[in-house]
Motif scaffolding. Structure first.
Motif, PDB file in Angstrom:
ATOM      1  N   ARG A  86      51.377 145.734  57.028  1.00 29.97           N
ATOM      2  CA  ARG A  86      50.424 144.739  56.004  1.00 29.97           C
ATOM      3  C   ARG A  86      49.031 144.326  55.896  1.00 29.97           C
ATOM      4  N   ARG A  87      48.279 145.408  55.907  1.00 27.57           N
ATOM      5  CA  ARG A  87      46.844 145.376  56.391  1.00 27.57           C
ATOM      6  C   ARG A  87      46.179 147.156  57.252  1.00 27.57           C
ATOM      7  N   GLY A  88      44.883 147.582  57.265  1.00 19.31           N
ATOM      8  CA  GLY A  88      44.081 148.825  56.908  1.00 19.31           C
ATOM      9  C   GLY A  88      42.201 147.942  57.141  1.00 19.31           C
ATOM     10  N   ARG A  89      41.817 148.750  57.989  1.00 18.67           N
ATOM     11  CA  ARG A  89      40.656 149.292  57.703  1.00 18.67           C
ATOM     12  C   ARG A  89      39.664 150.129  57.319  1.00 18.67           C
ATOM     13  N   LEU A  90      39.044 149.678  57.093  1.00 16.59           N
ATOM     14  CA  LEU A  90      38.008 151.328  57.356  1.00 16.59           C
ATOM     15  C   LEU A  90      36.743 151.169  57.739  1.00 16.59           C
ATOM     16  N   ASP A  91      35.842 151.624  58.844  1.00 20.37           N
ATOM     17  CA  ASP A  91      34.626 151.523  58.883  1.00 20.37           C
ATOM     18  C   ASP A  91      33.429 152.200  57.663  1.00 20.37           C
ATOM     19  N   GLY A  96      22.590 146.823  57.095  1.00 22.63           N
ATOM     20  CA  GLY A  96      22.476 145.416  57.070  1.00 22.63           C
ATOM     21  C   GLY A  96      23.565 145.100  56.537  1.00 22.63           C
ATOM     22  N   SER A  97      23.340 144.157  55.224  1.00 22.56           N
ATOM     23  CA  SER A  97      24.529 143.379  54.814  1.00 22.56           C
ATOM     24  C   SER A  97      25.220 143.328  53.688  1.00 22.56           C
ATOM     25  N   SER A  98      25.037 144.441  52.963  1.00 22.81           N
ATOM     26  CA  SER A  98      24.481 144.963  51.867  1.00 22.81           C
ATOM     27  C   SER A  98      26.128 144.968  51.282  1.00 22.81           C
ATOM     28  N   LEU A  99      27.276 144.487  51.760  1.00 28.08           N
ATOM     29  CA  LEU A  99      28.661 144.640  51.264  1.00 28.08           C
ATOM     30  C   LEU A  99      28.897 143.070  51.677  1.00 28.08           C
ATOM     31  N   ASP A 100      30.064 143.066  49.634  1.00 21.00           N
ATOM     32  CA  ASP A 100      30.099 141.117  50.141  1.00 21.00           C
ATOM     33  C   ASP A 100      31.239 141.394  49.722  1.00 21.00           C
ATOM     34  N   LYS A 101      32.249 140.819  50.243  1.00 20.04           N
ATOM     35  CA  LYS A 101      33.865 140.163  50.485  1.00 20.04           C
ATOM     36  C   LYS A 101      34.292 140.191  48.961  1.00 20.04           C
ATOM     37  N   GLU A 102      33.479 139.907  48.616  1.00 19.78           N
ATOM     38  CA  GLU A 102      34.112 139.214  47.005  1.00 19.78           C
ATOM     39  C   GLU A 102      34.213 140.168  45.579  1.00 19.78           C
ATOM     40  N   ALA A 103      33.306 140.845  46.791  1.00 17.63           N
ATOM     41  CA  ALA A 103      32.635 141.570  45.154  1.00 17.63           C
ATOM     42  C   ALA A 103      33.814 142.354  45.112  1.00 17.63           C
ATOM     43  N   THR A 179      40.160 140.214  54.213  1.00 20.34           N
ATOM     44  CA  THR A 179      39.563 139.228  54.984  1.00 20.34           C
ATOM     45  C   THR A 179      38.482 139.128  55.567  1.00 20.34           C
ATOM     46  N   LYS A 180      37.832 140.037  56.316  1.00 21.46           N
ATOM     47  CA  LYS A 180      36.919 139.996  56.983  1.00 21.46           C
ATOM     48  C   LYS A 180      35.982 141.141  56.241  1.00 21.46           C
ATOM     49  N   ILE A 181      34.986 141.120  57.148  1.00 19.83           N
ATOM     50  CA  ILE A 181      33.340 142.325  57.550  1.00 19.83           C
ATOM     51  C   ILE A 181      33.176 141.836  57.960  1.00 19.83           C
ATOM     52  N   GLU A 182      33.495 143.348  59.448  1.00 20.64           N
ATOM     53  CA  GLU A 182      32.373 143.090  60.776  1.00 20.64           C
ATOM     54  C   GLU A 182      31.704 143.857  61.221  1.00 20.64           C
ATOM     55  N   SER A 183      30.836 143.677  61.063  1.00 17.85           N
ATOM     56  CA  SER A 183      29.569 144.652  61.836  1.00 17.85           C
ATOM     57  C   SER A 183      29.593 145.239  63.351  1.00 17.85           C
ATOM     58  N   LYS A 184      29.767 146.423  63.570  1.00 17.75           N
ATOM     59  CA  LYS A 184      30.092 147.174  64.487  1.00 17.75           C
ATOM     60  C   LYS A 184      29.438 147.806  64.430  1.00 17.75           C
ATOM     61  N   GLY A 185      28.068 147.506  65.915  1.00 19.10           N
ATOM     62  CA  GLY A 185      27.125 148.270  65.489  1.00 19.10           C
ATOM     63  C   GLY A 185      26.119 147.926  64.036  1.00 19.10           C
ATOM     64  N   ARG A 189      29.988 148.768  59.795  1.00 10.72           N
ATOM     65  CA  ARG A 189      30.205 147.712  58.643  1.00 10.72           C
ATOM     66  C   ARG A 189      31.940 148.420  58.454  1.00 10.72           C
ATOM     67  N   ARG A 190      32.654 146.942  59.137  1.00  9.91           N
ATOM     68  CA  ARG A 190      33.910 147.086  59.608  1.00  9.91           C
ATOM     69  C   ARG A 190      34.561 146.147  57.777  1.00  9.91           C
ATOM     70  N   VAL A 191      35.591 146.701  56.720  1.00  8.61           N
ATOM     71  CA  VAL A 191      35.736 146.351  55.601  1.00  8.61           C
ATOM     72  C   VAL A 191      37.449 146.747  56.618  1.00  8.61           C
ATOM     73  N   ILE A 192      37.979 144.754  56.834  1.00 10.72           N
ATOM     74  CA  ILE A 192      39.123 145.043  56.705  1.00 10.72           C
ATOM     75  C   ILE A 192      39.742 144.292  55.388  1.00 10.72           C
ATOM     76  N   LEU A 193      40.972 145.208  55.662  1.00  8.19           N
ATOM     77  CA  LEU A 193      42.075 144.331  54.082  1.00  8.19           C
ATOM     78  C   LEU A 193      42.989 143.762  54.075  1.00  8.19           C
ATOM     79  N   ALA A 194      43.909 143.553  53.750  1.00  6.52           N
ATOM     80  CA  ALA A 194      45.591 142.874  52.835  1.00  6.52           C
ATOM     81  C   ALA A 194      45.918 142.777  52.455  1.00  6.52           C
TER      82      ALA A 194
END
Ligand SMILES: [Zn+2]
Length: 197
Positions: A86-91, A96-103, A179-185, A189-194
């Motif tokens: 039910r969920r997955g992620r890619l790093d 920077g913070s160039s990634l936008d969750k909603e977009a 669901t989330k975009i996390e900074s991992k260094g 950037r870790r993008v988490i989907l559900a």
């Protein structure tokens, strides 16, 4: 529920072992099935019938295919990833913070709704070596040495070597959310989907 391997001690009384995990074995086609802790194990040499938990497998196929779409939406090399139920992620190696969750969610859902066909194609080891840009994952190199490499193609959207399981059309994925975009260094950037439903 995990996958199950079914074995019969007596034909009238088959017993099921829940498989908690699978890991790669030594050979290219070797898969080691790890029983859930506490399982009653059959005697060595017992012939087993493996049974796929199709509902779970199909969810994994949908999410895995969706990660291909995520690859096409987010620029930058992939440094890691994981598919869970039910969920997955890619790093991604992006600054920077160039990634936008909603977009990202909007573009993913548009690609899903567009109903792009998904299918395999094959190239030779030499063709892959001549086109290193096909490999999006920095950490996992596709196996070479068998003479050919399987690519998964979502026509006009994504093309890369992959040995995973996929749905045949992006519409099968269904709506997803970021669901989330996390900074991992600094660059990671870790993008988490559900699934949305
Ligand atoms: Zn794949």
């Amino acid at each position: 529920m995990a996958n199950k391997a079914v074995f019969g001690i007596a034909k009238s009384e088959p017993q099921a072992i829940t498989i908690a995990d699978t890991v790669k074995g030594g050979g290219p086609d070797e898969v080691i099935h790890i029983p859930a802790p506490g399982s009653a194990l059959p005697a060595p040499g017992t012939e087993l019938v493996a049974e796929i938990d199709w509902e779970r497998r199909y969810r994994l196929m949908r999410m895995h295919t969706c990660l291909h779409l995520l690859c096409s939406v987010v620029p930058g090399a992939v440094t890691g990833g994981q598919v869970a139920d039910r969920r997955g992620r890619l790093d991604f190696d992006v600054p920077g913070s160039s990634l936008d969750k909603e977009a990202i969610a909007q573009r993913l859902n548009a690609l899903i709704a567009a109903g792009h066909p998904v299918g395999p194609c094959w190239i030779t080891d030499e063709e892959l070596a001549a086109n290193p840009d096909l490999v999006r994952t920095m950490s996992v190199k596709p196996p070479s040495g068998t003479g050919r490499v399987r690519l998964m193609e979502i026509a006009g959207v994504d093309l890369q070597p992959c040995g995973g399981t996929h749905v045949r059309n992006t519409a099968e994925i269904g709506p997803v959310i970021v669901t989330k975009i996390e900074s991992k260094g600094r660059q990671n950037r870790r993008v988490i989907l559900a699934f949305a439903e």
